[in-house]
Design an enzyme around this catalytic site. Structure first.
Site, mmCIF file in Angstrom:
data_model
loop_
_atom_site.group_PDB
_atom_site.id
_atom_site.type_symbol
_atom_site.label_atom_id
_atom_site.label_comp_id
_atom_site.label_asym_id
_atom_site.label_seq_id
_atom_site.Cartn_x
_atom_site.Cartn_y
_atom_site.Cartn_z
ATOM 1 N N GLY A 252 1.066 -1.051 -0.531
ATOM 2 C CA GLY A 252 0.196 -0.101 -0.005
ATOM 3 C C GLY A 252 0.732 1.176 -0.008
ATOM 4 N N GLU A 377 -1.427 5.026 6.140
ATOM 5 C CA GLU A 377 -0.856 3.748 5.913
ATOM 6 C C GLU A 377 0.453 4.130 6.418
ATOM 7 O OE1 GLU A 377 -1.085 1.503 2.447
ATOM 8 O OE2 GLU A 377 -2.668 2.970 1.695
ATOM 9 N N THR A 379 2.507 7.490 9.890
ATOM 10 C CA THR A 379 2.592 8.191 9.522
ATOM 11 C C THR A 379 4.310 8.254 8.849
ATOM 12 O OG1 THR A 379 3.500 7.477 12.179
ATOM 13 C CG2 THR A 379 0.822 9.059 11.541
HETATM 14 C C1 LIG Z 1 -8.576 9.785 5.955
HETATM 15 C C2 LIG Z 1 -7.649 8.838 6.361
HETATM 16 C C3 LIG Z 1 -8.684 7.483 5.767
HETATM 17 C C4 LIG Z 1 -7.885 6.575 6.740
HETATM 18 N N1 LIG Z 1 -8.297 5.465 6.021
HETATM 19 C C5 LIG Z 1 -7.901 3.782 6.832
HETATM 20 C C6 LIG Z 1 -8.411 2.959 6.258
HETATM 21 O O1 LIG Z 1 -8.546 2.701 4.867
HETATM 22 N N2 LIG Z 1 -7.938 1.561 7.259
HETATM 23 C C7 LIG Z 1 -6.900 1.715 8.423
HETATM 24 O O2 LIG Z 1 -6.893 0.825 9.333
HETATM 25 N N3 LIG Z 1 -6.822 2.881 9.081
HETATM 26 C C8 LIG Z 1 -7.143 4.213 7.612
HETATM 27 N N4 LIG Z 1 -6.545 5.223 8.760
HETATM 28 C C9 LIG Z 1 -5.971 5.693 10.194
HETATM 29 C C10 LIG Z 1 -4.457 6.279 9.784
HETATM 30 O O3 LIG Z 1 -3.548 4.930 9.463
HETATM 31 C C11 LIG Z 1 -4.217 5.955 11.213
HETATM 32 O O4 LIG Z 1 -4.857 7.702 11.248
HETATM 33 C C12 LIG Z 1 -1.946 6.138 11.302
HETATM 34 O O5 LIG Z 1 -1.657 4.995 10.907
HETATM 35 C C13 LIG Z 1 -2.107 7.131 12.529
HETATM 36 O O6 LIG Z 1 -3.187 6.687 13.583
HETATM 37 P P1 LIG Z 1 -3.451 7.454 14.753
HETATM 38 O O7 LIG Z 1 -4.377 8.464 13.484
HETATM 39 O O8 LIG Z 1 -4.757 6.162 15.606
HETATM 40 O O9 LIG Z 1 -2.640 8.286 15.235
HETATM 41 P P2 LIG Z 1 -1.331 7.984 16.225
HETATM 42 O O10 LIG Z 1 -0.749 6.411 16.653
HETATM 43 O O11 LIG Z 1 -2.595 8.022 18.005
HETATM 44 O O12 LIG Z 1 -0.150 8.675 16.499
HETATM 45 C C14 LIG Z 1 0.061 10.221 16.699
HETATM 46 C C15 LIG Z 1 0.854 10.723 16.565
HETATM 47 O O13 LIG Z 1 2.143 10.218 17.603
HETATM 48 C C16 LIG Z 1 3.084 9.489 16.613
HETATM 49 N N5 LIG Z 1 3.333 8.745 16.882
HETATM 50 C C17 LIG Z 1 3.168 7.517 17.032
HETATM 51 N N6 LIG Z 1 3.961 6.446 17.611
HETATM 52 C C18 LIG Z 1 5.207 6.621 17.876
HETATM 53 C C19 LIG Z 1 6.153 6.354 17.676
HETATM 54 N N7 LIG Z 1 6.700 5.530 18.289
HETATM 55 N N8 LIG Z 1 7.753 7.092 17.343
HETATM 56 C C20 LIG Z 1 7.238 8.188 17.091
HETATM 57 N N9 LIG Z 1 6.276 9.117 16.794
HETATM 58 C C21 LIG Z 1 4.787 8.205 17.098
HETATM 59 C C22 LIG Z 1 2.508 8.987 15.356
HETATM 60 O O14 LIG Z 1 3.609 10.114 13.878
HETATM 61 C C23 LIG Z 1 0.986 11.045 15.267
HETATM 62 O O15 LIG Z 1 2.459 11.774 14.834
HETATM 63 C C24 LIG Z 1 -7.014 6.297 8.275
HETATM 64 C C25 LIG Z 1 -6.784 8.150 8.177
HETATM 65 C C26 LIG Z 1 -7.659 8.942 7.925
HETATM 66 C C27 LIG Z 1 -7.206 10.336 8.750
#
Ligand SMILES: Cc1cc2nc3c(=O)[nH]c(=O)nc-3n(C[C@H](O)[C@H](O)[C@H](O)COP(=O)(O)OP(=O)(O)OC[C@H]3O[C@@H](n4cnc5c(N)ncnc54)[C@H](O)[C@@H]3O)c2cc1C
Length: 395
Positions: A252, A377, A379
């Site tokens: 992806g 997919e 961050t």
């Molecule tokens: C428009 C949209 C479409 C999406 N589509 C899908 C989909 O089809 N299927 C699906 O399953 N998901 C989907 N997602 C979810 C997306 O993959 C997640 O939002 C993303 O993986 C981040 O997870 P979170 O939002 O929980 O952020 P968190 O994991 O809570 O992270 C918050 C912040 O902390 C940072 N962080 C977290 N862990 C660490 C680390 N170990 N070291 C440094 N920094 C860290 C992150 O980089 C981020 O800046 C979608 C999201 C959006 C916004």
């Protein structure tokens, strides 16, 4: 689209006639059918069902899936070339295409049983049905091992309960690959993947996610209330879900990199044009070094992104015969291309001045759309984690 033979470009990365053909097909379609309606769908947030249906008919919804399973039977480079062109016209169409191709079709093709491929892959790869992928939950994103949704085996069914969030295409999807916990004590090693049909009892479409950009790609929560999933709809073995989820994300991420490249190019071309035409202080603004250097940086990052994406696409193609991983190449391409998209969209708004901020031009849409490529997919922080861990030999 006819299935071309040998599609690999030579060592100088020049494209074959078949690659040129799919790029041109996608470009023509995107500019003729998508570009004129992109603003409307961004404004209303409606799902662009008609253009997506036409993309299916063109073979763009299952590009790498063999024809015997309803796909176009092309390679990864063909996929990224087409996705770049679609995303250049509208990133939201690119999101829908990317999820369908990489997150659904690739996963079923690689890990599915023969009956699963027949029943679920064929309709989705041929564009007659829509597929989605659901890993994220309200309290679990980057750290999938903390997910709370549960699947409990009862005889020849699993009973699914829980809430998943941010599921791209969930409001319209026919089938979704969903990851749930079967053994919470084992954390990520206790995750299992399932193929879920969205018209069965116990499956509920939850709240729609209101979004900054890619507004035409429908996104919502999904809820399971005692959804009974037959054992034959388990994808892979119990406990293999995390491995499947990550392998699918490797594929992806190459797609999201191509989407980001499309957004970056659209931003750059608009900025270049404007810099040639707009005048200030008696000269074209492109003659100011403050503007021209921005253009130079945009162009250079775009071409560097393209090379990283081609490298990742070729690594994935090689993996089909060698079984090698392409995690590193995919993460580097996604990281660099998504930050390039944000860099270029930001610069394009600045070069357009007030008009960059106006909704009369698509520049502000590119800016809003670019941001998502640094988030979903995995961050940018997670890509840096993946790349550095691999380089340090930490896993
Ligand atoms: C428009 C949209 C479409 C999406 N589509 C899908 C989909 O089809 N299927 C699906 O399953 N998901 C989907 N997602 C979810 C997306 O993959 C997640 O939002 C993303 O993986 C981040 O997870 P979170 O939002 O929980 O952020 P968190 O994991 O809570 O992270 C918050 C912040 O902390 C940072 N962080 C977290 N862990 C660490 C680390 N170990 N070291 C440094 N920094 C860290 C992150 O980089 C981020 O800046 C979608 C999201 C959006 C916004």
């Amino acid at each position: 689209m006819p299935a071309p033979s040998n599609m690999h470009p030579g060592p100088n990365l020049s494209l074959t006639p078949e690659h040129e053909m799919i790029r041109q097909t996608a470009r023509d379609f995107a500019q003729r059918e998508i570009a004129p309606v992109a603003g409307h769908f961004d404004e209303t947030g409606e799902f662009p069902a008609e253009t997506i249906r036409k993309m299916g008919a063109l073979g763009l919804m299952g590009i790498e899936i063999p024809e015997e399973y309803g796909g176009a039977g092309m390679d990864t480079l063909a996929y990224v070339l087409a996705l770049e062109e679609i995303s250049k016209a509208d990133a939201a169409h690119g999101t829908i295409m990317s999820v369908n191709n990489s997150l659904f079709c690739y996963g079923i093709y690689r890990f599915g049983s023969e009956p699963q491929k027949e029943k679920y892959l064929r309709p989705v790869a041929s564009g007659q049905a829509i597929g989605a992928y659901s890993l994220t939950e309200p309290m679990s994103g980057s750290d999938a091992g903390t997910m709370r949704s549960r699947a409990e085996r009862q005889g020849d069914v699993y009973v699914l309960n829980g809430r998943k969030s941010w599921v791209t295409s969930a409001p319209v999807a026919d089938y979704i690959v969903v990851f749930l916990m079967t053994d919470p004590e084992k954390k990520h090693r206790g995750i299992t993947a399932f193929l879920v049909e969205t018209d069965r009892p116990g499956f509920i479409r939850g709240k729609k996610e209101p979004k900054l950009g890619i507004r035409a790609s429908a996104t919502s929560e999904i809820v399971f209330e005692d959804y009974r999933c037959p054992v034959e709809n388990r994808l892979g073995e119990e406990g293999e879900g995390f491995k499947i989820a990550m392998a699918v994300l490797d594929a992806g991420r190459i797609g999201i990199a191509a989407q980001a490249l499309g957004i970056a190019e659209a931003s750059y071309e608009a900025a270049l044009q404007y810099a040639r035409e707009r005048e200030a202080f008696g000269q074209k603004i492109g003659q100011f070094q403050g503007i021209s250097f921005k253009l130079a940086d945009m162009k250079t990052r775009i071409e560097a992104s393209r090379l990283l994406i081609y490298q990742a696409a070729l690594a994935k193609e090689r993996a089909k015969t060698t079984g090698e991983r392409f995690t590193l190449e995919a993460a580097m391409a996604k990281l660099f291309a998504s930050e390039t998209a944000m860099f270029c969209a930001h610069a394009a708004v600045q070069i357009h001045g007030g008009m960059g901020y106006s909704r009369e031009l698509p520049i502000e849409r590119y800016f809003r759309d670019a941001k998502i490529t640094e988030i979903y997919e995995g961050t940018s922080e997670i890509q840096r984690l993946v790349i550095s861990r691999m380089e340090l030999g930490l896993r």
